[in-house]
Design a protein around this motif. Structure first.
Motif, mmCIF file in Angstrom:
data_model
loop_
_atom_site.group_PDB
_atom_site.id
_atom_site.type_symbol
_atom_site.label_atom_id
_atom_site.label_comp_id
_atom_site.label_asym_id
_atom_site.label_seq_id
_atom_site.Cartn_x
_atom_site.Cartn_y
_atom_site.Cartn_z
ATOM 1 N N GLU A 6 40.766 40.553 40.236
ATOM 2 C CA GLU A 6 42.067 40.784 40.875
ATOM 3 C C GLU A 6 42.918 39.523 41.010
ATOM 4 O O GLU A 6 44.139 39.588 40.975
ATOM 5 C CB GLU A 6 41.859 41.415 42.257
ATOM 6 C CG GLU A 6 41.327 42.840 42.162
ATOM 7 C CD GLU A 6 41.034 43.457 43.524
ATOM 8 O OE1 GLU A 6 41.147 42.721 44.544
ATOM 9 O OE2 GLU A 6 40.701 44.655 43.581
ATOM 10 N N ASN A 22 42.108 35.534 35.822
ATOM 11 C CA ASN A 22 42.024 36.162 34.507
ATOM 12 C C ASN A 22 40.663 35.820 33.909
ATOM 13 O O ASN A 22 40.479 34.741 33.334
ATOM 14 C CB ASN A 22 43.159 35.659 33.603
ATOM 15 C CG ASN A 22 43.118 36.334 32.231
ATOM 16 O OD1 ASN A 22 42.404 37.320 32.037
ATOM 17 N ND2 ASN A 22 43.863 35.796 31.288
ATOM 18 N N HIS A 77 38.957 36.110 31.185
ATOM 19 C CA HIS A 77 39.380 36.535 29.849
ATOM 20 C C HIS A 77 38.234 36.656 28.847
ATOM 21 O O HIS A 77 38.315 37.441 27.906
ATOM 22 C CB HIS A 77 40.474 35.605 29.308
ATOM 23 C CG HIS A 77 40.100 34.151 29.291
ATOM 24 N ND1 HIS A 77 39.341 33.592 28.299
ATOM 25 C CD2 HIS A 77 40.418 33.140 30.162
ATOM 26 C CE1 HIS A 77 39.194 32.297 28.542
ATOM 27 N NE2 HIS A 77 39.829 31.996 29.663
ATOM 28 N N GLU A 99 46.587 34.885 37.707
ATOM 29 C CA GLU A 99 47.047 36.242 37.360
ATOM 30 C C GLU A 99 45.831 37.149 37.203
ATOM 31 O O GLU A 99 44.731 36.694 36.866
ATOM 32 C CB GLU A 99 47.862 36.221 36.068
ATOM 33 C CG GLU A 99 47.121 35.707 34.850
ATOM 34 C CD GLU A 99 47.993 35.740 33.595
ATOM 35 O OE1 GLU A 99 47.457 36.105 32.532
ATOM 36 O OE2 GLU A 99 49.181 35.408 33.688
ATOM 37 N N THR A 157 43.141 40.021 35.840
ATOM 38 C CA THR A 157 42.553 40.314 34.534
ATOM 39 C C THR A 157 43.065 41.662 34.026
ATOM 40 O O THR A 157 43.099 42.642 34.771
ATOM 41 C CB THR A 157 41.007 40.382 34.653
ATOM 42 O OG1 THR A 157 40.548 39.165 35.243
ATOM 43 C CG2 THR A 157 40.353 40.580 33.305
ATOM 44 N N LYS A 158 43.469 41.700 32.762
ATOM 45 C CA LYS A 158 43.805 42.979 32.124
ATOM 46 C C LYS A 158 42.621 43.498 31.321
ATOM 47 O O LYS A 158 42.226 44.657 31.436
ATOM 48 C CB LYS A 158 45.032 42.819 31.216
ATOM 49 C CG LYS A 158 46.316 42.510 31.975
ATOM 50 C CD LYS A 158 47.482 42.269 31.030
ATOM 51 C CE LYS A 158 48.741 41.887 31.810
ATOM 52 N NZ LYS A 158 49.816 41.429 30.908
ATOM 53 N N ASP A 159 42.085 42.617 30.482
ATOM 54 C CA ASP A 159 40.920 42.958 29.671
ATOM 55 C C ASP A 159 39.936 41.805 29.687
ATOM 56 O O ASP A 159 40.344 40.644 29.727
ATOM 57 C CB ASP A 159 41.315 43.206 28.198
ATOM 58 C CG ASP A 159 42.276 44.374 28.045
ATOM 59 O OD1 ASP A 159 41.860 45.503 28.340
ATOM 60 O OD2 ASP A 159 43.439 44.128 27.651
ATOM 61 N N SER A 218 38.511 47.037 29.465
ATOM 62 C CA SER A 218 39.639 46.869 30.389
ATOM 63 C C SER A 218 39.133 46.614 31.815
ATOM 64 O O SER A 218 38.046 47.063 32.200
ATOM 65 C CB SER A 218 40.524 48.113 30.385
ATOM 66 O OG SER A 218 39.862 49.186 31.029
#
Length: 489
Positions: free
Chosen positions: A342, A345, A347, A374, A376-378, A429
């Motif tokens: 949250e 990142n 990554h 920032e 994490t997206k994936d 994700s």
């Protein structure tokens, strides 16, 4: 003399001494003697290069005064000098007021060092070996220290219970290469062991240094903490031999003893690179230095909470070696992973194969790369394969830095652009990981399933082998019966 031969000669002399018990004490004894020899050689250099340099040691305590002459003091006189003059004075430098930075370095090394040898005659023999065979002002011999250091580390591994001292050089170099530290960035290893990560970072940064000011900047920004005396002693020596002349930023302390709330913005760092001890438990009360959601006595989890806290907002980045247990663990680990996704990142996770940390642990390990600022997206996973023909690593067939060329060519540079899914790489994700209750133990979906054969055929083969074993056991029993009968007749 070859390095392995030199170290073996010293250890063979020490084995005759009744005061030195086991490999760990022998190594500790070698290290403090080597340190004093190195410090003396460095002082000769500083007297030329540093205007007005003054040794923090009284003349009688300098290696060149009491150790250099092979016909110098020996026996009881040497032992009395080392135990009652040399050690008390060097230990005093750790706490006395007005001590120069060079003196503080000596004090930090000797704060918890001991002379284990009981024979002054044998101690003189060891000193003469070191004095005659190693000159650290010779560029060739200075280069040889790396070999001495590697030999000492190999002995540490075989001394047992020393796993936290050593991360394979290929792993440390890969992590530094990927993080790519820059001059002026503040770098920390909060559990630095013998300074493997720091030395790789120093080498990386030295290539960028153009001026004396750059080198001073480099020294100022390399930070490490190690709580055990022997690896700390090795870390200081290792840093000095790689150009950190006054490694006062490599402290002998336990990073976890300081309450998290006491860290201020000036303590924050640009880069954390580390392999924190895992599997261990901290002493009672340490966990109370952390907020409730992170309270545990498991060392690696506390280090992760500390690392996440210490990274600078927006610019902080880290590479951390962690065991599989962190990926799938719950409780405190879940809280840490939730925050990691949250507020950071996360990554990339490089999944290392079994045997990377042999011989002292077969635990599967991973390198987590993450940045602050920032969510994490994936998460990209990369499963590091064994070289062709390998089933594991060993001392004679270790992991090499060249093996990481596959990861480096896939990485996509600093911006990580153009990454492709392949047989070693896949992504998951953050939403899917959250739905899995933050379980990061994601298996390679491209893993080839090994065909072991048809169940009926396997059962038939098993029964045949079982019958052969039974026949062999029956034949052996009969032979024993016959032997007993003949023996009794």
């Amino acid at each position: 003399m070859a390095i392995a031969t030199l170290i073996k000669s010293i250890q063979d002399i020490m084995r005759k001494d009744v005061g030195v018990d086991g490999d760990a004490q022998r190594i500790s004894q070698i290290v403090w003697l080597l340190f004093l020899k190195i410090f003396d050689d460095k002082e000769q250099e500083w007297e030329f290069t540093i205007s007005g340099y003054k040794s923090p040691l009284p003349e009688r305590l300098r290696w060149s005064s009491w150790a250099k002459n092979p016909e110098g003091i020996t026996g009881e006189e040497l032992l009395d000098f080392v135990n009652n003059e040399l050690f008390p004075e060097l230990k005093r430098l750790a706490t006395a007021a007005g001590v120069s930075p060079h003196g503080r370095v000596v004090g930090a090394v000797f704060e918890d060092a001991y002379n284990y040898m009981k024979s002054g005659t044998l101690l003189r023999q060891v000193i003469n070996c070191i004095q005659s065979d190693v000159d650290f002002n010779s560029s060739g011999d200075r280069h040889l220290f790396n070999d001495i250091y590697e030999k000492i580390l190999a002995d540490l591994q075989s001394a047992g219970n020393a796993g936290e001292y050593y991360t394979p050089r290929a792993v440390t170099q890969f992590m530094v290469d990927i993080l790519d530290p820059k001059l002026g960035e503040k770098l920390l290893d909060p559990a630095c062991g013998t300074a493997g990560f720091l030395v790789n970072a120093i080498k990386h940064l030295k290539a960028q240094a153009k001026t004396a000011e750059d080198l001073q900047n480099l020294q100022k920004n390399i930070n490490g903490v190690e709580k055990k005396p022997l690896p700390h002693m090795l870390a200081m020596t290792n840093a000095m031999l790689h150009g950190i002349d006054v490694p006062t930023n490599i402290r002998h302390d336990n990073t976890l003893k300081r309450p998290l709330r006491d860290y201020t913005p000036k303590d924050r760092v640009d880069i954390v690179i580390t392999n924190p001890p895992f599997g261990g438990m901290e002493e009672d009360g340490i966990e109370s230095n952390f907020p409730k959601k992170y309270q545990t006595r498991e060392t690696a989890d506390l280090f992760m909470a500390l690392i996440m806290h210490l990274l600078k907002p927006e610019t902080g980045r880290a590479a951390v070696v962690l065991p599989d247990g962190f990926l799938f663990g719950e409780g405190t680990k879940t809280n840490l992973k939730k925050e990691l996704l949250e507020e950071f990142n996360l990554h990339t996770i490089v999944r290392l194969p079994k045997g990377v940390f042999s011989p002292y642990t077969g635990i599967n390990t991973n390198i987590l790369f993450f940045e602050k600022g920032e969510p994490t997206k994936d998460v990209w996973f990369f499963e590091h394969p064994y070289p062709e023909g390998y089933k594991s690593y060993s001392r004679s067939k270790p992991l090499t830095i060249q093996e990481f060329d596959r990861e480096k060519s896939w990485w996509g540079g600093k911006s990580r652009k153009g990454r492709k899914v392949n047989e070693y790489a896949w992504k998951v994700s953050a939403a899917e990981i959250a739905a899995r209750n933050y379980n990061l133990d994601c298996k390679n979906p491209h893993e080839i399933t090994v065909n072991h054969g048809e169940p009926d055929e396997l059962m038939a083969e098993y029964l045949e082998i079982a019958q052969q074993m039974q026949a062999a056991q029956d034949a052996l029993k009969q032979e024993l019966v016959n032997a007993l009968q003949h023996g009794g007749s």
